[in-house]
Design a protein around this motif. Structure first.
Motif, PDB file in Angstrom:
ATOM      1  N   ASP A  32      -1.586  -0.468  12.782  1.00  0.00           N
ATOM      2  CA  ASP A  32      -1.965  -1.390  11.600  1.00  0.00           C
ATOM      3  C   ASP A  32      -0.994  -2.818  11.763  1.00  0.00           C
ATOM      4  OD1 ASP A  32      -2.947   0.837  10.287  1.00  0.00           O
ATOM      5  OD2 ASP A  32      -0.237   1.606   9.103  1.00  0.00           O
ATOM      6  N   HIS A  35       0.175  -1.963   7.313  1.00  0.00           N
ATOM      7  CA  HIS A  35      -0.660  -3.222   6.953  1.00  0.00           C
ATOM      8  C   HIS A  35       0.690  -4.506   7.394  1.00  0.00           C
ATOM      9  CE1 HIS A  35      -3.325  -6.540   8.354  1.00  0.00           C
ATOM     10  NE2 HIS A  35      -3.242  -6.555   7.280  1.00  0.00           N
ATOM     11  N   LYS A  82       0.798  -1.162  -0.068  1.00  0.00           N
ATOM     12  CA  LYS A  82       0.317   0.170  -0.225  1.00  0.00           C
ATOM     13  C   LYS A  82       0.737   1.170  -0.103  1.00  0.00           C
ATOM     14  CE  LYS A  82      -4.228   1.536   1.987  1.00  0.00           C
ATOM     15  NZ  LYS A  82      -5.077   1.393   2.812  1.00  0.00           N
ATOM     16  N   ILE A 109      -9.847  -0.933   5.222  1.00  0.00           N
ATOM     17  CA  ILE A 109      -9.274   0.136   6.337  1.00  0.00           C
ATOM     18  C   ILE A 109      -8.127  -0.049   6.337  1.00  0.00           C
ATOM     19  CG2 ILE A 109      -9.333  -1.007   8.228  1.00  0.00           C
ATOM     20  CD1 ILE A 109      -9.949   1.339   9.617  1.00  0.00           C
ATOM     21  N   LEU A 110      -7.268  -1.594   6.291  1.00  0.00           N
ATOM     22  CA  LEU A 110      -5.868  -1.637   6.054  1.00  0.00           C
ATOM     23  C   LEU A 110      -5.118  -2.394   4.554  1.00  0.00           C
ATOM     24  CD1 LEU A 110      -5.559  -3.962   9.660  1.00  0.00           C
ATOM     25  CD2 LEU A 110      -5.754  -1.356   8.952  1.00  0.00           C
ATOM     26  N   MET A 111      -6.471  -3.287   4.363  1.00  0.00           N
ATOM     27  CA  MET A 111      -5.558  -3.109   3.248  1.00  0.00           C
ATOM     28  C   MET A 111      -6.646  -2.578   2.038  1.00  0.00           C
ATOM     29  SD  MET A 111      -4.097  -5.906   3.371  1.00  0.00           S
ATOM     30  CE  MET A 111      -3.203  -6.333   2.070  1.00  0.00           C
ATOM     31  N   LEU A 142      -5.405   4.890   7.054  1.00  0.00           N
ATOM     32  CA  LEU A 142      -4.339   3.172   7.284  1.00  0.00           C
ATOM     33  C   LEU A 142      -3.943   2.208   6.601  1.00  0.00           C
ATOM     34  CD1 LEU A 142      -6.745   2.779  10.787  1.00  0.00           C
ATOM     35  CD2 LEU A 142      -5.630   4.580  10.184  1.00  0.00           C
ATOM     36  N   GLY A 143      -3.274   1.616   7.582  1.00  0.00           N
ATOM     37  CA  GLY A 143      -2.783   0.007   6.715  1.00  0.00           C
ATOM     38  C   GLY A 143      -2.229   0.978   5.937  1.00  0.00           C
ATOM     39  N   TYR A 144      -0.655   1.779   5.731  1.00  0.00           N
ATOM     40  CA  TYR A 144       0.583   1.863   5.236  1.00  0.00           C
ATOM     41  C   TYR A 144       1.424   0.946   5.871  1.00  0.00           C
ATOM     42  CZ  TYR A 144      -1.898   5.247   2.271  1.00  0.00           C
ATOM     43  OH  TYR A 144      -2.523   6.186   1.606  1.00  0.00           O
ATOM     44  N   GLU A 199     -12.561  -2.776  10.138  1.00  0.00           N
ATOM     45  CA  GLU A 199     -11.040  -4.236   9.906  1.00  0.00           C
ATOM     46  C   GLU A 199     -11.889  -6.157   9.656  1.00  0.00           C
ATOM     47  OE1 GLU A 199      -7.848  -4.139  13.332  1.00  0.00           O
ATOM     48  OE2 GLU A 199      -8.358  -5.881  12.702  1.00  0.00           O
ATOM     49  N   PHE A 252      -4.961   1.862  17.050  1.00  0.00           N
ATOM     50  CA  PHE A 252      -5.929   1.781  16.225  1.00  0.00           C
ATOM     51  C   PHE A 252      -7.293   2.672  16.649  1.00  0.00           C
ATOM     52  CE2 PHE A 252      -9.207  -0.659  14.247  1.00  0.00           C
ATOM     53  CZ  PHE A 252      -8.794  -0.742  13.031  1.00  0.00           C
TER      54      PHE A 252
END
Lengths: 168, 411, 211
Positions: free
Chosen positions: B410, B64, A86, C134-136, B60-62, C116, B377
Motif C-alpha cells: 500500500d 496507504h 481508511k 484501489i488505495l484510497m 487494499l489501501g488500509y 493505482e 502489490f
C-alpha cells in the motif's frame, strides 16, 4: 508477575485457609493477570508485538499471551502500527465490539500521534477515535517497552474501582 | 393405557428431501482487514458457493500512508527512514535498494566495501524475512512450533542488526553513497558464528514442514500458478521462481558485485504453495552461503564513496574545525544532496520480490516524482485468479505462500 | 522474435518501426517518447517482437498545474529472457481530463497499476475493465499525487458515516508545524523557499489538537 498485594490480607484470627479482602481488589487482581490482548497489528509495530510473544520476551509472564483475534474475547486492544483514515472506522468498530471492561494501548509513534507519517492518508493519533489508556513511544517500540506499557496498564487497572457503578 | 405411537417414515422423508431442489444462494464473506491470516491489513471480499470461492476481490489501501507524496516533499537523505517501513520485514534490503536507485541517478560508484556490506546485510534481511514468512505460514496451516523456532533465530539476527545499526529493525542503515557507519570490530565474526549455528537449525525447521503430512496436504497442488500467468501478472521473487521462471536480478543484472559470489537460484516445478515454500527454504541456504563468501573476501576501504561529498554530511570534527566543511554540511542539511536532472529506475532483488524505485529529478535536493514499485502489490494482484474455485480454507494457505507485506503493497 | 543485442538496438529498431517515436533522456535504460495514440501498438510490439514480456510498472508524472502537457504516463517493461528494461513515455493530450489507453490486454499486471495511477493521479484509463480506486477509499474526492494537492491533505468526511457520527472525527489536514518538509512546488529548491512547504498552523505546541 507476583507482586505484594496489600489489598489482600490473611487473617490469622480466623482458623483455616481464609483470606479476607475487598471484592474490588480480588476482581482487579483477576483482571490484571489475565489480560487478553486484541492484537490490532497494522504495520511495522506488529512485528515487535509478535517478537514480544516469542521466546525471548515472552509476554505470557504477564498473563497476556492469549492473543485473541476476536474482539468479543479480548480485554485490551494493542494498536500496533499506522492507522490510516481508511482503516480507522474498522478499528473503531472492532473496539465497539469488545466487551467491557476494555483498555487500549497505542503502541508506537504512529498509533500515538501519526508519527513520521504526516500525510493526507494517516490518522494523526488513534486517540481521535478510541480512548487510549497507555501510549508507548518508539518507532517501533522495543518489546520491553510494550511489556512496560502492559505493567503500567495493569497498575492502572488495579487502582480502578470495579464495583463503583453497582453501588451508585 | 396404551399410547399409540406413529412411527415416522424416516426413509421416505430422507428420499423426499434428497429429491427436493433446495434454493441455494451464494454467500458473501469479508475476510479482513483485521484477520490473523491476512498478514496485515488486507481485506478479501469473497463470494462463496458452499466452501468454494467463486469470486475473490482483494481490497487494499488500509496501510496507504502516502510514501510517494512524502518523498516529493523531502530531500533524498530524509527519505531513507521511510524506506525502512516499506518492507518492514527486511528494512536493510529496502534501504540499500533505495540508496542504489539514487546513486544510479547521481551516477555514483560506491566502494567495494560498501557493496560487500550491502550484500551481507541484504542477505541477512532475506533470511530474517523468509524466517518470518515461514513462521507465519506455519501458523496459517496449523503448525505453531515453527513460529517459535523462527522467532528465536530472528532474535539472534536482530541482535546482530542492533550491533551494526543501533536499531532492531528500523535500521536506516544505507545512505546515498555508502552506509551510515562502518562495521563494528568483530561483527563479521559474530555473523559467521551465527551462520554456522543457523544451518543445522534451518534444517531442523524445514524438517518440521517439508515431509509433514498435514503441511503437504494443505500446500501441494494448492494455488498453482503457471509460469505464463506469473509473468503476465508481474510476480517476482520466490513467487515467480516457484512457478519455474528462473529470474533473479542478482544473477541476471548483477549489482553490488553479486557476480563474484557462487550461488544457485532455486526454481519450482509446479508453482503450487509447496513449491514456493521450498524455494524460500533453499534461498535461505543460498543466502547463508553468500554471506559467508562475502565475509571471506570482505574488502577493506571506506564505508562511503569519496565522490559523495555533496551528499554525505562531513565528520563532526571537520565541521567544527573547517569553515568550508561547515558550509558544506549546512547546504546538505538544508537543501539536500544536489542531484542532476533525469530519470532513473532501479530494481533490487529483495526478499519479497523486486523492489523498484523510479525517480524523476528536475535537479536539486528533492525528487520531483518517486514511484515505488512494491513487489507485494504485484504479487497480490494474482489473488483473484488463483483463489478462483479454491476452498475457502485454501485461501489462507495461498495467502501465506505469497508472503506479502502490506507496508510496501500500500505504501 | 529477434534477439536484442544492446540497449541502443531497442530504441533504433523501435524508431525504425514507429517513426513518430523520439528518444527520451534517461540516465539508465533505453527510453522513448511516443504519441499517445501509438502507445499500445508500441507496447504490443515490444512484448511480441522484442521479448519484453514482463510489465514492471505503469505510472504517471504530474509536471505541475501550469505546465502543458501536464501529465506524462510512463511504462516500464522488462524482458525475462533478455534481462533488459525499456521505458516508454507518452504525454497526455488533455490537461483537464487526462486519459490513456489501457494495457490490461497485454499484461494482467497492468490492471492494478492502472487502478493505482487512476486513484492517485486521476488519469482515466480507456477500456480498463474495472477502473476503481484501489488505495484510497471509494468516494474519496481528490487525487493525492497531483501537485496541487497538499501533502497534509484536505478536510473530508471519514469513509464510514456511522463511525464519523459517533466519534465526531473527520479527515483533517495533518499538522506540518515546522516539519522536516522542504519546498518543492517547482522542483528546484532555493534558500527562501526551503522553509516547510506545507506551513499549516492548524494545531501545534501552542494551539491544542482539535477533538
Amino acid at each position: 508477575m507476583v507482586s505484594p498485594n496489600t489489598d489482600l490480607a490473611y487473617d490469622s484470627k480466623i482458623e483455616g485457609d481464609i483470606i479476607v479482602s475487598r471484592l474490588d481488589s480480588v476482581v482487579n487482581w483477576i483482571r490484571t493477570n489475565s489480560m487478553w490482548p486484541m492484537p490490532m497489528g497494522l504495520a511495522c509495530c506488529a512485528i515487535e508485538l509478535m517478537s514480544s510473544a516469542g521466546a525471548r520476551f515472552d509476554i505470557s509472564r504477564f498473563g497476556a499471551e492469549v492473543m485473541r483475534f476476536s474482539p468479543r474475547q479480548s480485554d485490551c486492544m494493542i494498536v500496533a502500527g499506522t492507522v490510516t483514515y481508511k482503516m480507522a472506522p474498522h478499528l473503531r468498530r472492532i473496539y465497539d465490539q469488545m466487551a467491557e471492561p476494555k483498555w487500549v494501548i497505542a503502541m508506537g509513534a504512529c498509533a500515538s500521534s501519526g508519527g513520521m507519517y504526516r500525510s493526507y492518508a494517516t490518522l494523526q493519533g488513534v486517540d481521535r477515535i478510541v480512548p487510549v489508556d497507555v501510549y508507548v513511544s518508539g518507532c517501533p517500540p522495543r518489546p520491553e517497552a510494550l511489556l512496560d506499557a502492559l505493567i503500567k496498564l495493569q497498575n492502572k487497572v488495579k487502582r480502578t474501582p470495579s464495583f463503583k457503578n453497582l453501588t451508585a | 393405557m396404551a399410547t399409540e405411537f406413529t412411527v415416522p417414515d424416516v426413509a421416505a422423508k430422507t428420499a423426499a428431501a434428497a429429491n427436493q431442489e433446495f434454493e441455494t444462494e451464494k454467500m458473501s464473506l469479508a475476510m479482513g482487514p483485521s484477520h490473523p491470516s491476512t498478514h496485515g491489513v488486507l481485506r478479501l471480499q469473497l463470494e462463496l458457493d458452499g466452501e468454494t470461492v467463486t469470486h475473490c476481490a482483494p481490497v487494499l489501501g488500509y496501510l496507504h500512508r502516502g510514501d510517494e507524496k512524502i518523498a516529493e516533499n523531502m530531500t533524498y537523505n530524509q527519505f531513507v527512514p521511510y524506506t525502512d517501513r516499506l518492507d518492514y520485514l527486511a528494512p536493510l534490503a529496502s534501504n540499500a535498494a533505495y540508496a542504489a536507485a539514487v546513486e544510479k541517478l547521481a551516477n555514483l560508484e560506491v566502494p567495494a566495501r560498501v557493496q560487500a556490506i550491502r550484500v551481507i546485510t541484504s542477505e541477512m534481511a532475506r533470511v530474517s524475512s523468509h524466517l518470518m514468512g515461514l513462521g507465519a505460514y506455519g501458523i496459517d496451516v496449523g503448525a505453531w512450533s515453527v513460529f517459535f523456532y523462527c522467532f528465536t533465530e530472528r532474535e539472534k539476527l536482530y541482535t546482530l542488526f542492533e550491533e551494526l545499526t543501533g536499531a532492531r529493525f528500523t535500521t536506516s542503515y544505507s545512505r546515498i553513497g555508502g552506509v551510515s557507519r562502518d562495521v563494528p570490530e568483530g561483527w563479521t565474526d559474530k555473523v559467521v558464528a551465527f551462520c554456522d549455528q543457523f544451518l543445522p537449525i534451518l534444517e531442523e525447521i524445514l524438517k518440521l514442514l517439508t515431509r509433514n503430512k498435514i503441511f503437504m496436504d494443505r500446500t501441494v497442488d494448492v494455488g498453482t500458478i503457471s509460469a505464463a500467468d506469473a509473468i503476465s501478472y508481474g510476480l517476482s521473487g520466490p513467487n515467480l521462481r516457484g512457478s519455474g521462471v528462473k529470474s533473479d536480478l542478482r544473477k541476471d543484472r548483477p549489482y553490488w558485485g553479486y557476480e563474484q559470489y557462487d550461488f544457485e537460484v532455486p526454481v519450482g516445478s509446479k508453482g503450487d504453495c509447496y513449491d514456493r515454500y521450498l524455494c524460500r527454504g533453499e534461498e535461505m541456504r543460498q543466502s547463508i552461503s553468500i554471506i559467508t563468501q562475502a565475509i571471506a573476501i570482505f574488502p577493506a576501504g571506506s564505508y562511503y564513496a569519496e565522490d559523495a561529498r555533496r551528499i554525505f554530511a562531513p565528520k563532526k570534527a571537520k565541521i567544527l574545525s573547517s569553515m568550508e566543511e561547515l558550509i558544506n554540511n549546512f547546504m546538505i542539511v538544508t537543501e539536500g544532496p544536489q542531484m542532476p536532472a533525469g530519470e532513473a529506475y532501479f530494481e533490487a532483488e529483495n526478499p519479497k520480490g523486486t523492489l523498484g524505485f523510479f525517480i524523476v529529478s528536475k535537479s536539486g535536493g528533492v525528487p520531483w516524482r518517486m514511484k515505488i514499485r512494491g513487489p507485494s502489490f504485484c504479487n497480490l494482484s494474482i489473488l483473484p485468479k488463483v483463489c478462483q474455485d479454491e476452498l475457502v480454507s485454501d485461501v489462507v494457505s495461498i495467502l501465506g505462500s505469497l508472503d506479502f507485506v502490506m507496508g510496501e503493497c500500500d505504501r | 522474435m529477434t534477439a536484442i543485442a544492446s540497449d541502443a538496438d531497442v530504441t533504433a529498431s523501435l524508431q525504425a518501426k514507429f517513426p513518430a517515436a523520439t528518444l527520451r533522456p534517461s540516465v539508465d535504460h533505453p527510453a522513448v517518447n511516443v504519441p499517445m495514440g501509438e502507445v499500445i501498438a508500441v507496447l504490443q510490439w515490444l512484448r511480441d517482437e522484442q521479448g519484453f514480456d514482463y510489465c514492471v510498472d505503469v505510472t504517471a508524472i504530474d509536471w505541475a498545474e501550469d505546465v502543458s502537457p501536464r501529465f506524462t504516463a510512463v511504462w516500464h517493461a522488462y524482458s525475462t529472457t533478455g534481462h533488459r528494461y525499456v521505458r516508454v513515455a507518452a504525454d497526455c493530450t488533455d490537461d483537464e481530463n487526462p486519459s490513456v489507453p489501457t494495457a490490461t490486454g497485454l499484461w494482467a499486471a497492468a490492471d492494478w497499476h492502472e487502478r493505482e495511477t487512476f486513484d492517485l493521479m486521476g488519469i482515466h484509463f480507456e477500456g480498463h475493465p474495472d477502473l476503481r480506486r484501489i488505495l484510497m477509499w471509494d468516494g474519496y474526492p481528490h487525487h493525492p499525487l497531483r501537485k496541487d494537492f497538499p501533502l497534509a491533505g484536505i478536510e473530508t468526511e471519514l469513509p464510514d458515516i456511522e463511525v464519523a457520527e459517533e466519534t465526531q472525527a473527520k479527515v483533517i489536514a495533518a499538522p506540518m508545524a515546522g516539519g522536516p518538509f522542504v519546498a518543492s512546488s517547482k522542483g528546484e529548491v532555493n534558500m527562501t523557499d526551503a522553509e516547510p512547504r506545507a506551513k499549516d498552523e492548524s494545531w501545534n505546541e501552542q494551539t491544542p489538537k482539535p477533538e
